[in-house]
Motif scaffolding. Structure first.
Motif, PDB file in Angstrom:
ATOM      1  N   GLN A 293       0.809  -1.219   0.000  1.00  0.00           N
ATOM      2  CA  GLN A 293       0.000   0.000   0.000  1.00  0.00           C
ATOM      3  C   GLN A 293       0.839   1.265   0.000  1.00  0.00           C
ATOM      4  N   CYS A 294       2.073   1.170   0.469  1.00  0.00           N
ATOM      5  CA  CYS A 294       2.910   2.361   0.630  1.00  0.00           C
ATOM      6  C   CYS A 294       4.124   2.276  -0.285  1.00  0.00           C
ATOM      7  N   VAL A 295       4.298   3.295  -1.125  1.00  0.00           N
ATOM      8  CA  VAL A 295       5.440   3.376  -2.032  1.00  0.00           C
ATOM      9  C   VAL A 295       5.874   4.840  -2.112  1.00  0.00           C
ATOM     10  N   GLN A 296       7.119   5.112  -1.750  1.00  0.00           N
ATOM     11  CA  GLN A 296       7.627   6.485  -1.882  1.00  0.00           C
ATOM     12  C   GLN A 296       9.093   6.464  -2.285  1.00  0.00           C
ATOM     13  N   PHE A 297       9.469   7.482  -3.041  1.00  0.00           N
ATOM     14  CA  PHE A 297      10.861   7.646  -3.461  1.00  0.00           C
ATOM     15  C   PHE A 297      11.509   8.688  -2.561  1.00  0.00           C
ATOM     16  N   ASN A 298      12.728   8.394  -2.109  1.00  0.00           N
ATOM     17  CA  ASN A 298      13.454   9.332  -1.245  1.00  0.00           C
ATOM     18  C   ASN A 298      13.673  10.653  -1.997  1.00  0.00           C
ATOM     19  N   PRO A 299      13.402  11.806  -1.355  1.00  0.00           N
ATOM     20  CA  PRO A 299      13.531  13.087  -2.066  1.00  0.00           C
ATOM     21  C   PRO A 299      14.970  13.489  -2.370  1.00  0.00           C
ATOM     22  N   LYS A 300      15.946  12.904  -1.667  1.00  0.00           N
ATOM     23  CA  LYS A 300      17.344  13.330  -1.831  1.00  0.00           C
ATOM     24  C   LYS A 300      18.282  12.230  -2.313  1.00  0.00           C
ATOM     25  N   TYR A 301      17.915  10.985  -2.083  1.00  0.00           N
ATOM     26  CA  TYR A 301      18.793   9.880  -2.444  1.00  0.00           C
ATOM     27  C   TYR A 301      18.083   8.925  -3.391  1.00  0.00           C
ATOM     28  N   MET A 302      18.881   8.181  -4.154  1.00  0.00           N
ATOM     29  CA  MET A 302      18.313   7.254  -5.116  1.00  0.00           C
ATOM     30  C   MET A 302      17.895   5.984  -4.394  1.00  0.00           C
ATOM     31  N   MET A 303      16.739   6.049  -3.792  1.00  0.00           N
ATOM     32  CA  MET A 303      16.280   4.973  -2.929  1.00  0.00           C
ATOM     33  C   MET A 303      14.755   4.966  -2.919  1.00  0.00           C
ATOM     34  N   LEU A 304      14.201   3.781  -3.027  1.00  0.00           N
ATOM     35  CA  LEU A 304      12.760   3.590  -3.013  1.00  0.00           C
ATOM     36  C   LEU A 304      12.393   2.830  -1.750  1.00  0.00           C
ATOM     37  N   ALA A 305      11.282   3.204  -1.134  1.00  0.00           N
ATOM     38  CA  ALA A 305      10.782   2.453   0.028  1.00  0.00           C
ATOM     39  C   ALA A 305       9.395   1.926  -0.294  1.00  0.00           C
ATOM     40  N   THR A 306       9.168   0.639   0.001  1.00  0.00           N
ATOM     41  CA  THR A 306       7.858   0.036  -0.225  1.00  0.00           C
ATOM     42  C   THR A 306       7.487  -0.772   1.009  1.00  0.00           C
ATOM     43  N   ALA A 307       6.183  -0.869   1.276  1.00  0.00           N
ATOM     44  CA  ALA A 307       5.794  -1.537   2.520  1.00  0.00           C
ATOM     45  C   ALA A 307       4.476  -2.286   2.385  1.00  0.00           C
ATOM     46  N   CYS A 308       4.457  -3.479   2.975  1.00  0.00           N
ATOM     47  CA  CYS A 308       3.223  -4.215   3.271  1.00  0.00           C
ATOM     48  C   CYS A 308       3.230  -4.366   4.793  1.00  0.00           C
ATOM     49  N   THR A 309       3.408  -5.570   5.304  1.00  0.00           N
ATOM     50  CA  THR A 309       3.730  -5.734   6.727  1.00  0.00           C
ATOM     51  C   THR A 309       5.228  -5.493   6.919  1.00  0.00           C
ATOM     52  N   ASN A 310       5.989  -5.838   5.889  1.00  0.00           N
ATOM     53  CA  ASN A 310       7.437  -5.608   5.890  1.00  0.00           C
ATOM     54  C   ASN A 310       7.763  -4.291   5.190  1.00  0.00           C
ATOM     55  N   MET A 311       8.891  -3.722   5.525  1.00  0.00           N
ATOM     56  CA  MET A 311       9.414  -2.532   4.853  1.00  0.00           C
ATOM     57  C   MET A 311      10.608  -2.948   4.000  1.00  0.00           C
ATOM     58  N   ALA A 312      10.626  -2.501   2.736  1.00  0.00           N
ATOM     59  CA  ALA A 312      11.760  -2.798   1.856  1.00  0.00           C
ATOM     60  C   ALA A 312      12.412  -1.507   1.393  1.00  0.00           C
ATOM     61  N   PHE A 313      13.745  -1.461   1.430  1.00  0.00           N
ATOM     62  CA  PHE A 313      14.525  -0.364   0.857  1.00  0.00           C
ATOM     63  C   PHE A 313      15.148  -0.877  -0.446  1.00  0.00           C
ATOM     64  N   TRP A 314      14.971  -0.132  -1.517  1.00  0.00           N
ATOM     65  CA  TRP A 314      15.493  -0.505  -2.841  1.00  0.00           C
ATOM     66  C   TRP A 314      16.576   0.472  -3.268  1.00  0.00           C
ATOM     67  N   LEU A 315      17.631  -0.061  -3.912  1.00  0.00           N
ATOM     68  CA  LEU A 315      18.698   0.761  -4.481  1.00  0.00           C
ATOM     69  C   LEU A 315      18.986   0.266  -5.892  1.00  0.00           C
ATOM     70  N   PRO A 316      19.534   1.141  -6.756  1.00  0.00           N
ATOM     71  CA  PRO A 316      19.911   0.681  -8.092  1.00  0.00           C
ATOM     72  C   PRO A 316      21.239  -0.062  -8.053  1.00  0.00           C
ATOM     73  N   TYR A 317      21.290  -1.177  -8.738  1.00  0.00           N
ATOM     74  CA  TYR A 317      22.537  -1.941  -8.853  1.00  0.00           C
ATOM     75  C   TYR A 317      22.937  -1.943 -10.317  1.00  0.00           C
ATOM     76  N   ILE A 318      23.854  -1.066 -10.664  1.00  0.00           N
ATOM     77  CA  ILE A 318      24.200  -0.893 -12.067  1.00  0.00           C
ATOM     78  C   ILE A 318      25.663  -1.225 -12.271  1.00  0.00           C
ATOM     79  N   ASP A 319      25.928  -2.080 -13.231  1.00  0.00           N
ATOM     80  CA  ASP A 319      27.322  -2.412 -13.554  1.00  0.00           C
ATOM     81  C   ASP A 319      27.956  -1.223 -14.271  1.00  0.00           C
ATOM     82  N   GLU A 320      29.058  -0.758 -13.724  1.00  0.00           N
ATOM     83  CA  GLU A 320      29.735   0.375 -14.356  1.00  0.00           C
ATOM     84  C   GLU A 320      30.427  -0.096 -15.623  1.00  0.00           C
TER      85      GLU A 320
END
Length: 320
Positions: A293-320
């Motif tokens: 139900q909850c999805v928000q993007f961090n206003p300053k960092y490249m990070m996504l937060a999503t939540a059900c009963t659990n909270m997940a923090f997402w980051l981009p994993y990009i091969d340079e």
């Protein structure tokens, strides 16, 4: 869990490479709302288990847990002081409460609503905030006074949001019209009204302006989300394809640059669309066992937060 500054450009490819960096299982029930601090360094969440959890976004750790057993807690929002928050109540009454996170004591109560508060929005520039309730009213408040500063009676369920400059606010009414008000003269009524085709199969449950103030995103408790032009009210996109077969309000959010729109779904996945084209960019899979139900993007960092009963923090994993 190193956070990348959001100044790094978001592209379709970066979004597709987002992966879960951390999962938190602090809660025993549904997380009903979350809010990033303006500086992006912390995230606060509220849950149906009557707890408030504060997370450190840079270290990827839970910082503190507070409880609101007496009143319950929903729609948690940071104020401009990072050690205080507003929230609506799920028990006793429908009063909004202003909480010091430092010592877990209430600073002030804001009584007035007679049914569940379904919209709560802090001004981006000062101590004003808006609330909307199933009692079919929108109230304008100031943190410094328990008395409501303005009251609007509406024909249906409201959603409300400030624009990014805090000068106007939008009220979504009856899932069919958006009214824009000037904060300095809102008692004179809206300065413009946009009528949209009424959503018969769902209710509007959320509304957000993009950071540049040009777009308004409307989320619902159904299978669609709408994007409209904030100046003309022109419908721009209808986002679909996510699952919502339970009739629950799913939060939709912009990326900070307003290029992308994110939403959860009842099957635990995260959907992302390109705001300009309306095309689906990616469906992200996670270990969310329940509806997100909850999805928000961090206003300053490249990070996504999503939540059900659990909270997940997402980051981009990009091969340079």
């Amino acid at each position: 869990m190193p956070c990348v500054d959001v100044k790094m450009k978001l592209t379709d490819n970066v979004i597709r490479n987002f992966k879960v960096a951390k999962i938190f299982r602090e809660n025993t029930d549904r997380i009903n709302s979350l809010d990033f601090a303006a500086n992006g360094e912390t995230l606060i969440s509220s849950s149906d288990d009557e707890s408030i959890v504060i997370y450190d976004c840079q270290n990827g750790t839970p910082k503190r847990t507070l409880n609101s057993k007496k009143y319950g807690v929903d729609l948690i929002r940071y104020t401009h002081a990072v050690n205080t928050a507003l929230h609506s109540s799920t028990k006793v009454d429908d009063t909004i409460r202003y909480l010091s996170l430092h010592d877990n004591k209430y600073i002030r109560y804001f009584p007035g609503h007679t049914k569940k508060v379904v919209s709560l929005c802090m001004s981006p520039i000062n101590d004003s905030f808006l609330s909307g309730s199933l009692d079919k009213t929108i109230r304008l408040w100031d943190l410094r006074s328990q008395n409501c500063q303005g009251l609007m009676y509406l024909p249906g369920r409201p959603v409300a949001a400030f624009d990014s400059e805090g000068l106007i606010f939008a009220a979504g009414i009856n899932s069919e019209s958006v009214k824009l008000y000037d904060l300095r003269s809102f008692d004179r009524g809206p300065f413009t009204t946009f009528r949209l085709p009424q959503d018969k199969d769902c209710d509007w449950t959320g509304m957000k302006f993009s950071a540049d103030g040009k777009l308004i995103l409307i989320s619902t408790n159904g299978q669609v989300m709408r994007l409209i032009d904030a100046f003309q009210g022109t419908p721009l996109q209808t986002f679909m394809g996510h699952t919502n077969n339970k009739g629950i309000p799913l939060e939709a959010s912009f990326s900070p640059d307003a290029q992308f729109v994110f939403s959860g779904s009842t099957d635990g996945r995260i959907h992302c669309w390109n705001a300009e084209t309306g095309a689906k960019v990616v469906v992200l899979n996670c270990d969310h066992p329940g509806p997100v139900q909850c999805v928000q993007f961090n206003p300053k960092y490249m990070m996504l937060a999503t939540a059900c009963t659990n909270m997940a923090f997402w980051l981009p994993y990009i091969d340079e």
